[in-house]
Each structure stands twice: as structure tokens, then as C-alpha cells.
Motif scaffolding. Structure first.
Motif, PDB file in Angstrom:
ATOM      1  N   GLN A 144      37.736 -11.803  40.378  1.00  0.00           N
ATOM      2  CA  GLN A 144      38.664 -11.267  41.385  1.00  0.00           C
ATOM      3  C   GLN A 144      39.127 -12.364  42.339  1.00  0.00           C
ATOM      4  OE1 GLN A 144      37.213  -8.771  44.657  1.00  0.00           O
ATOM      5  NE2 GLN A 144      35.178  -8.864  43.752  1.00  0.00           N
ATOM      6  N   TRP A 145      38.503 -13.573  42.244  1.00  0.00           N
ATOM      7  CA  TRP A 145      38.969 -14.726  43.027  1.00  0.00           C
ATOM      8  C   TRP A 145      39.971 -15.553  42.217  1.00  0.00           C
ATOM      9  CZ3 TRP A 145      37.601 -13.308  47.474  1.00  0.00           C
ATOM     10  CH2 TRP A 145      36.359 -12.696  47.696  1.00  0.00           C
ATOM     11  N   GLY A 146      40.185 -15.182  40.958  1.00  0.00           N
ATOM     12  CA  GLY A 146      41.164 -15.892  40.133  1.00  0.00           C
ATOM     13  C   GLY A 146      42.567 -15.453  40.489  1.00  0.00           C
ATOM     14  N   HIS A 147      43.560 -16.273  40.132  1.00  0.00           N
ATOM     15  CA  HIS A 147      44.932 -15.980  40.578  1.00  0.00           C
ATOM     16  C   HIS A 147      45.602 -14.892  39.751  1.00  0.00           C
ATOM     17  CE1 HIS A 147      45.530 -19.028  37.458  1.00  0.00           C
ATOM     18  NE2 HIS A 147      46.764 -18.605  37.348  1.00  0.00           N
ATOM     19  N   ASP A 148      44.917 -14.348  38.738  1.00  0.00           N
ATOM     20  CA  ASP A 148      45.547 -13.309  37.921  1.00  0.00           C
ATOM     21  C   ASP A 148      44.480 -12.307  37.462  1.00  0.00           C
ATOM     22  OD1 ASP A 148      47.610 -12.035  36.685  1.00  0.00           O
ATOM     23  OD2 ASP A 148      47.625 -13.292  34.899  1.00  0.00           O
ATOM     24  N   PHE A 149      43.698 -11.799  38.409  1.00  0.00           N
ATOM     25  CA  PHE A 149      42.556 -10.927  38.097  1.00  0.00           C
ATOM     26  C   PHE A 149      42.996  -9.677  37.327  1.00  0.00           C
ATOM     27  CE2 PHE A 149      39.807  -7.374  39.826  1.00  0.00           C
ATOM     28  CZ  PHE A 149      38.767  -7.580  38.924  1.00  0.00           C
ATOM     29  N   ILE A 510      42.560   6.249  44.228  1.00  0.00           N
ATOM     30  CA  ILE A 510      42.968   5.036  44.932  1.00  0.00           C
ATOM     31  C   ILE A 510      41.806   4.465  45.752  1.00  0.00           C
ATOM     32  CG2 ILE A 510      44.608   4.044  46.583  1.00  0.00           C
ATOM     33  CD1 ILE A 510      45.757   4.966  43.803  1.00  0.00           C
ATOM     34  N   ASN A 511      40.991   5.334  46.375  1.00  0.00           N
ATOM     35  CA  ASN A 511      39.845   4.855  47.169  1.00  0.00           C
ATOM     36  C   ASN A 511      38.896   4.014  46.316  1.00  0.00           C
ATOM     37  OD1 ASN A 511      40.720   6.039  49.503  1.00  0.00           O
ATOM     38  ND2 ASN A 511      39.484   7.886  49.293  1.00  0.00           N
ATOM     39  N   ARG A 512      38.772   4.396  45.037  1.00  0.00           N
ATOM     40  CA  ARG A 512      37.849   3.697  44.147  1.00  0.00           C
ATOM     41  C   ARG A 512      38.271   2.253  43.896  1.00  0.00           C
ATOM     42  NH1 ARG A 512      38.799   6.262  39.683  1.00  0.00           N
ATOM     43  NH2 ARG A 512      39.490   4.503  38.426  1.00  0.00           N
ATOM     44  N   VAL A 513      39.585   1.996  43.895  1.00  0.00           N
ATOM     45  CA  VAL A 513      40.077   0.653  43.531  1.00  0.00           C
ATOM     46  C   VAL A 513      40.647  -0.121  44.724  1.00  0.00           C
ATOM     47  CG1 VAL A 513      40.589   1.360  41.168  1.00  0.00           C
ATOM     48  CG2 VAL A 513      42.389   1.552  42.901  1.00  0.00           C
ATOM     49  N   SER A 514      40.646   0.505  45.911  1.00  0.00           N
ATOM     50  CA  SER A 514      41.320  -0.139  47.050  1.00  0.00           C
ATOM     51  C   SER A 514      40.653  -1.451  47.462  1.00  0.00           C
ATOM     52  CB  SER A 514      41.383   0.822  48.243  1.00  0.00           C
ATOM     53  OG  SER A 514      40.076   1.173  48.664  1.00  0.00           O
ATOM     54  N   LYS A 515      39.327  -1.585  47.216  1.00  0.00           N
ATOM     55  CA  LYS A 515      38.654  -2.845  47.578  1.00  0.00           C
ATOM     56  C   LYS A 515      39.231  -4.012  46.779  1.00  0.00           C
ATOM     57  CE  LYS A 515      34.830  -2.187  44.319  1.00  0.00           C
ATOM     58  NZ  LYS A 515      33.364  -2.091  44.147  1.00  0.00           N
ATOM     59  N   TYR A 516      39.615  -3.743  45.523  1.00  0.00           N
ATOM     60  CA  TYR A 516      40.227  -4.796  44.701  1.00  0.00           C
ATOM     61  C   TYR A 516      41.609  -5.162  45.244  1.00  0.00           C
ATOM     62  CZ  TYR A 516      36.596  -3.876  41.200  1.00  0.00           C
ATOM     63  OH  TYR A 516      35.402  -3.721  40.545  1.00  0.00           O
ATOM     64  N   GLU A 518      42.625  -4.933  48.394  1.00  0.00           N
ATOM     65  CA  GLU A 518      42.458  -5.714  49.628  1.00  0.00           C
ATOM     66  C   GLU A 518      42.075  -7.160  49.304  1.00  0.00           C
ATOM     67  OE1 GLU A 518      39.580  -3.378  51.697  1.00  0.00           O
ATOM     68  OE2 GLU A 518      41.002  -1.728  51.988  1.00  0.00           O
ATOM     69  N   ALA A 519      41.163  -7.325  48.323  1.00  0.00           N
ATOM     70  CA  ALA A 519      40.738  -8.682  47.928  1.00  0.00           C
ATOM     71  C   ALA A 519      41.908  -9.457  47.332  1.00  0.00           C
ATOM     72  CB  ALA A 519      39.595  -8.589  46.925  1.00  0.00           C
ATOM     73  N   GLN A 520      42.719  -8.769  46.517  1.00  0.00           N
ATOM     74  CA  GLN A 520      43.873  -9.424  45.885  1.00  0.00           C
ATOM     75  C   GLN A 520      44.878  -9.878  46.934  1.00  0.00           C
ATOM     76  OE1 GLN A 520      46.212  -7.449  42.490  1.00  0.00           O
ATOM     77  NE2 GLN A 520      47.640  -7.313  44.191  1.00  0.00           N
ATOM     78  N   ASN A 521      45.183  -8.994  47.909  1.00  0.00           N
ATOM     79  CA  ASN A 521      46.161  -9.342  48.946  1.00  0.00           C
ATOM     80  C   ASN A 521      45.656 -10.490  49.821  1.00  0.00           C
ATOM     81  OD1 ASN A 521      47.723  -7.318  47.926  1.00  0.00           O
ATOM     82  ND2 ASN A 521      47.464  -5.905  49.641  1.00  0.00           N
ATOM     83  N   LYS A 522      44.338 -10.477  50.121  1.00  0.00           N
ATOM     84  CA  LYS A 522      43.753 -11.559  50.913  1.00  0.00           C
ATOM     85  C   LYS A 522      43.845 -12.881  50.154  1.00  0.00           C
ATOM     86  CE  LYS A 522      39.461 -13.027  53.156  1.00  0.00           C
ATOM     87  NZ  LYS A 522      38.015 -12.830  53.251  1.00  0.00           N
TER      88      LYS A 522
END
Length: 630
Positions: A144-149, A510-516, A518-522
């Protein structure tokens, strides 16, 4: 059994491996899990194709890039090697036949996307194959830290259960140290052999130039370097416009973007590959799998989204070892454009929730239902109906696709393409005689400035809304213009398709995947900051900045980048430069380009002196960019 070099010579006609291909192949042949970080152009595919040919059974290759899979399968088949790709759009019956061929037909390579592993019946069939090696290309997608997770990559690890003795080979061209560690963890690589080739390219001069007039500087660069060049831009409109501007300046140029038909892509690419044109202007849709060794210059007119993409695109220069240039043209407004283009279109959790619920309503899916239902889908119609911004909505749908909530067909293609085939003055004459048609035609011409030059993808719902007419009225006019031979028009019934992979649960989904999300946008925000640092840092070697981003610590400056060249260049006396500028401005007002031309002084010295004179309020700059004495 043939040795690796014999296989390489027999099928690929090379007489030696590149560093560290041979060591990677040896690791795989010893049955070891292996991680390979090889910057673009390093020959990653050889690292699994050669051992795949040497071992009994079939090599499973997992890749997210449909075009690259097709290209590699075609190249293998051309060498007489049996290979298959399970790409999108293949019916279930056909997939069953292809997997039968893999099981009983002595095939050596099976390519598939990670999403295919989410189909249990496909996984069951793969479990019965005699797999000798599992190669994971673009392995940064697992992090998830990669540029194309892509979360589907997280499913790959389950293959370890079914093939405990089969080595995993994880390959990537761009991974920071954090991403490398995450790949090894997520894929559960056991005591992996790790190979990392340095990101340093001694023959590439990385240049960043500040300029008010990018086209003028681009013209100078291409005159000075008449060899094959790629000019990267960030959108299709700039692609066409820049190619036309270069042709008007006397260069031979063509263009390439994702909206072209397969036939036009191939035709334009071949013009450039065969050097019938010097320049290809392209979006980042161009370049994957392209291996042209004598590219002299890569020029970015706009900021890239991240340094991973930039490094890969810049790395298409100088693969023959000759000195080459990777040039980024920069001006003060670029940061605003980049933020709007890359960050302004990122969906947040609230927007994602809204898009998903409206999508379900659009297809009349009730709460708790919808799993495995498939629908034809028109993105433009959906966005028009709910007044959603198109790019932000597309990004939201792509995110839902990557999370496996929906499956979105790979490309959106417009139903209609058209081109005006009579001169513009004849179109104006037609409008003067048919005033009822004028509003729609003017809307088309304003929306699609390239519609005289090429078949252009046409958004029916957008034009109808802009022209304040119904879609039926617009379509009726197009048919009339076609009959009168004013336009050429092709209507295709090839909307995208959406498959719902889960039951509708709205916010719970959506709640289940929202952490991903937020991480992607950051991550995307951090990546754009790194691009800003690369463009604006005037105190560090450009090659060093890139290498430090990818976790290397070079001690020496490269000596050939824009920073190193400026550092080593003898500066003119600022007072002498200022005096020459003031002498010129006593005669009349000039812009910076004319001042440089008339004084014959280095551009950096001119800019430095102009800034100093502006700060001292000795001169002023007018709205037309002319400098004037106060």
C-alpha cells in the motif's frame, strides 16, 4: 539441460546477460525465493523467461499490465515458445479451453492478472498445473506504500499454500526501501535472495530548466539534438496540440495517447520507431514495453505524478549507453496545475460513499442484493445524470475496482467518434444557412478543437447539456451532417461493463476499505511533494535527488545534470550583466528571451540580474512580460 546462456542465445540472440540477470536466474534455478529491483530497461522479463524455459512444467506470470502481457506473449510465440495470457474479455468457455491447453499442451508460460486469482474455479484449475516458477511482475503493487497499490496482489500469497516448493520471483522497476520490505513481507518470501541494481544512470543528464516559454525552449532542445525524442505531456489535448505546434516549427512529429484506436497507436508508434518522425508526443500511456535504444532526449512539458513514473519515463533515454538527456521544463504555475490534476481529483470517503450508492441506484440494485450482476455502463452518462466531475468519479470507480468491490472493464471507449471533413470556412457557411444547427455545431467545435484533424471521441451527453438540447436532437443533427458528407462518424456499441462482486451494503462496504483510500491519498500527496523537491531544489545534484528518493546514498555528484553544469559554469559579474540590461531597456522594453539573445549572456545570469533589478525597483515587468525602466 541447456545452460542459461545457451537458452538466451538460442531464443533471444544475445551473447551475454546484463548485470544482475544471471545471478537472479541462478537463484531461481536453485529453488530460492528471490526479490529483484531492476530499474526500467534492465531486462526483468529475461529473469523468469530463461529459467521458465529450462525447468519442467509451466511458469506462472502475474502482471497487472494487459498490454504488456499481450506484448510478451506475442514475442514468445514469435520465438516458437508456447505462451498464453488470460486477459479481460475472454468468455468462461474459452478460459476453460486455454487452461486445458496449459495442462495438456506443453505450454511454458501462463500470464494472468492478480484479479483472476479471485475466481475460485480458476484457482482450482491452476492448482492442478505443473507450476515450476511463480513470477510476480510490478511487485510494488502488493504494497500500500507502492505507487500503484492493488489489493488483488494481496491474494497472491495464497499460492504459497498450494505450491510450497515453487520459488517466488518478485520483480519491480521502482521501489523505495519501505516498499521493498513490504513486498517481502506481504508475499511471505522465505529467506529471499535480494538483488538491487543501482538507480544510477551515468549516461543520463537529468535537467530541470525554469522557463516562461516552454515551446521556445523545447524548440531549441530539439534543434540541438535531432535524434529520436519523446515529449511527455499529461493529457490528450496537449498531446495533439504540441505535436501540431512542433510540425508548424518544422519538426517531424506524431502523438500517442490512450484514446487512440489500436490501429492508430500502432501506426504512430511505428512512424517513430522507424525514425520517419523525430518526435513522439505522448501521455504516460506510451512506453510500456518499448525498447528503442537510441532515444536521445526525454522531455517532460508537465510535472509527472510521482518520481517513480518520472524515473521510468526518463529511463527510456540512452539505453545504448550514449549520453542522453532527461529534461523537465518548469515554470512557477506548474505546482498549481499539478495539485489540481493529481490531488484535486482524488475522491475522499464521503465522495466514494456517494458514488457507490448512486451507482447502485443507477442500476436499481436493492440493499443486500447485486452480487455477480453485470451491467453495460457509460461513464459520461452516469456523471451527467448525477452532476459528478468525470475524472474524480473515474478515480473513485477505479478504487472500487482495485478493492475488488466491483470489476470495471479495462478501458472506457466512447460510443461515437467523428471528424469534420470539409474546411472550417465551409462549416461556417453551413451554419449561416442553417441557424437552427448553429448552437450544437459551435458547442462541438469549442469542446473538440482537434475535430478537423482526426477522428475524435465524442461525449453525446456532455454536448447535449452544453448546447442545451436533448441527446436525440444532437444525434439527429450528426446523422444529417454525415449524410451531407460534412462529417465522418462512427457509432460503436462498446460501453464499459461493471460487475458487482459483493452485495450492496453502502456505508458498511465503504467503511471497510476507507483506510486504504486515506493511505492512498496521503501517499499521492507525499509523492507530489517529492516531485516539487526535485523540481525546485537548486542546491543538490539532480541524479543524487533521484537516487536518495530510492534509498541510495551516492557520495559524488553526477557532473552532468543541470545543477552540476550550473555549479561548474563560471558566473558573469552581476553588475556587468545588470548594466548591459539597463542599456538595452533605455532603448525600448524587452522580454527576457530577447534580452538574452541581444546580450548573448547565459540565461541563468540574465534571470538572476533581472530578479535583482526588480527587487531594487530599478525596473518593472508589464502584464505582457516585457521588462521596462522605472
Amino acid at each position: 539441460m541447456d545452460r542459461p546462456l545457451e537458452i538466451l542465445t538460442k531464443y533471444w540472440k544475445h551473447d551475454a546477460f546484463r548485470e544482475p540477470q544471471e545471478a537472479i536466474i541462478a537463484s531461481v534455478l536453485e529453488g530460492k525465493d528471490t526479490f529483484a529491483l531492476m530499474p526500467t530497461g534492465g531486462g526483468k522479463s529475461i529473469c523468469f523467461q530463461v529459467p521458465g524455459m529450462m525447468m519442467e512444467g509451466i511458469c506462472l506470470v502475474i502482471s497487472p499490465l494487459i498490454a504488456l502481457m499481450k506484448d510478451q506473449v506475442q514475442n514468445l510465440q514469435n520465438k516458437g515458445i508456447k505462451a498464453i495470457a488470460l486477459t479481460g474479455g475472454i468468455r468462461q468457455e474459452e478460459i476453460i479451453d486455454l487452461l486445458d491447453n496449459c495442462q495438456f499442451g506443453n505450454y511454458k508460460f501462463l500470464y494472468l492478472s492478480p484479479e483472476r486469482l479471485q475466481n475460485d474455479w480458476i484457482l482450482e484449475r491452476i492448482k492442478n498445473l505443473s507450476i515450476n516458477l511463480i513470477a510476480i511482475d510490478e511487485a510494488h503493487c502488493v504494497s500500500q506504500w507502492g505507487h500503484d497499490f492493488r489489493p488483488a496482489y494481496l491474494k497472491i500469497v495464497q499460492l504459497k499454500e498450494f505450491f510450497p516448493k515453487v520459488p517466488f520471483l518478485a520483480l519491480t522497476a521502482s521501489a523505495t526501501p519501505r516498499v521493498k520490505d513490504d513486498i517481502i513481507t506481504q508475499l511471505q518470501l522465505k529467506n529471499p535472495q535480494i538483488f538491487t541494481k543501482s538507480f544510477y544512470r551515468e549516461n543520463i543528464a537529468y535537467m530541470v530548466f525554469e522557463t516562461e516559454d516552454k515551446l521556445h525552449l523545447l524548440q531549441q532542445i530539439l534543434y540541438k539534438n535531432p535524434q529520436p525524442s519523446i515529449v511527455y505531456v499529461t493529457n490528450r489535448k496537449s498531446c495533439l496540440e504540441t505535436a501540431k505546434q512542433l510540425e508548424s516549427l518544422g519538426f517531424t512529429a506524431t502523438f500517442y495517447h490512450g484514446g487512440l484506436s489500436a490501429k492508430d497507436k500502432e501506426k504512430n508508434m511505428q512512424l517513430w520507431m522507424e525514425e520517419k518522425v523525430q518526435v513522439i508526443v505522448a501521455t504516460n500511456a506510451f512506453g510500456m514495453g518499448i525498447d528503442k535504444s537510441n532515444v536521445k532526449t526525454i522531455i517532460h512539458l508537465h510535472w509527472p505524478q510521482n518520481l517513480e513514473n518520472y524515473y521510468q519515463e526518463a529511463g527510456r533515454a540512452g539505453r545504448n549507453g550514449d549520453k542522453a538527456f532527461a529534461i523537465l521544463l518548469n515554470n512557477p504555475t506548474d505546482i498549481l496545475h499539478a495539485e489540481a490534476q493529481f490531488l484535486g481529483v482524488l475522491p475522499d470517503k464521503a465522495f466514494l460513499n456517494l458514488v457507490f450508492s448512486k451507482l447502485c441506484n443507477y442500476f436499481q440494485i436493492a440493499y443486500g442484493e447485486g452480487i455477480d450482476e453485470q451491467f453495460s455502463f457509460n461513464l459520461n452518462h452516469f456523471c451527467t445524470k448525477y452532476n459528478f466531475p468525470t475524472l474524480k468519479t473515474y478515480n473513485a470507480l477505479q478504487f472500487l475496482d482495485r478493492q475488488g468491490i466491483i470489476t470495471l472493464s479495462q478501458e472506457f471507449s466512447e460510443k461515437i467518434t467523428l471528424q469534420f471533413v470539409i474546411p472550417s470556412k465551409e462549416v461556417i457557411r453551413y451554419m449561416s444557412l442553417h441557424s437552427n444547427d448553429e448552437e450544437i455545431i459551435l458547442t462541438i467545435l469549442r469542446t473538440y478543437p482537434g475535430v478537423y484533424d482526426m477522428q475524435t471521441a465524442f461525449n453525446l451527453s456532455l454536448i447535449a447539456k452544453k448546447a442545451n438540447h436533448t441527446e436525440t436532437e444532437v444525434l439527429s443533427l450528426l446523422q444529417k451532417l454525415k449524410e451531407k458528407n460534412i462529417i465522418e462518424m462512427t457509432a460503436k456499441n462498446n460501453d464499459a461493463t461493471i460487475t458487482f462482486n459483493e452485495v450492496r451494503e453502502d456505508e458498511r462496504t465503504i467503511n471497510r476499505v476507507s483506510k486504504y483510500l486515506e493511505a492512498q491519498n496521503k501517499l499521492k500527496t507525499e509523492q507530489l511533494k517529492a516531485v516539487l523537491h526535485y523540481c525546485q531544489d537548486q542546491n543538490t545534484c539532480k541524479s543524487k535527488v533521484l537516487m536518495q528518493y530510492f534509498g541510495e546514498s551516492p557520495k559524488e555528484d553526477c557532473g552532468i545534470c543541470s545543477y552540476c553544469m550550473a555549479k561548474n559554469k563560471k558566473r558573469q559579474n552581476p553588475e556587468t550583466v545588470s548594466e548591459k540590461i539597463l542599456t538595452l531597456l533605455k532603448m525600448q522594453d524587452f522580454n527576457s528571451r530577447d534580452i538574452q539573445k541581444l546580450t548573448k549572456l547565459p540565461k541563468d545570469d540574465i534571470i538572476f540580474a533581472l530578479q535583482k533589478l526588480l527587487e531594487e525597483e530599478t525596473i518593472s515587468i508589464k502584464s505582457n512580460n516585457l521588462y521596462s525602466l522605472k
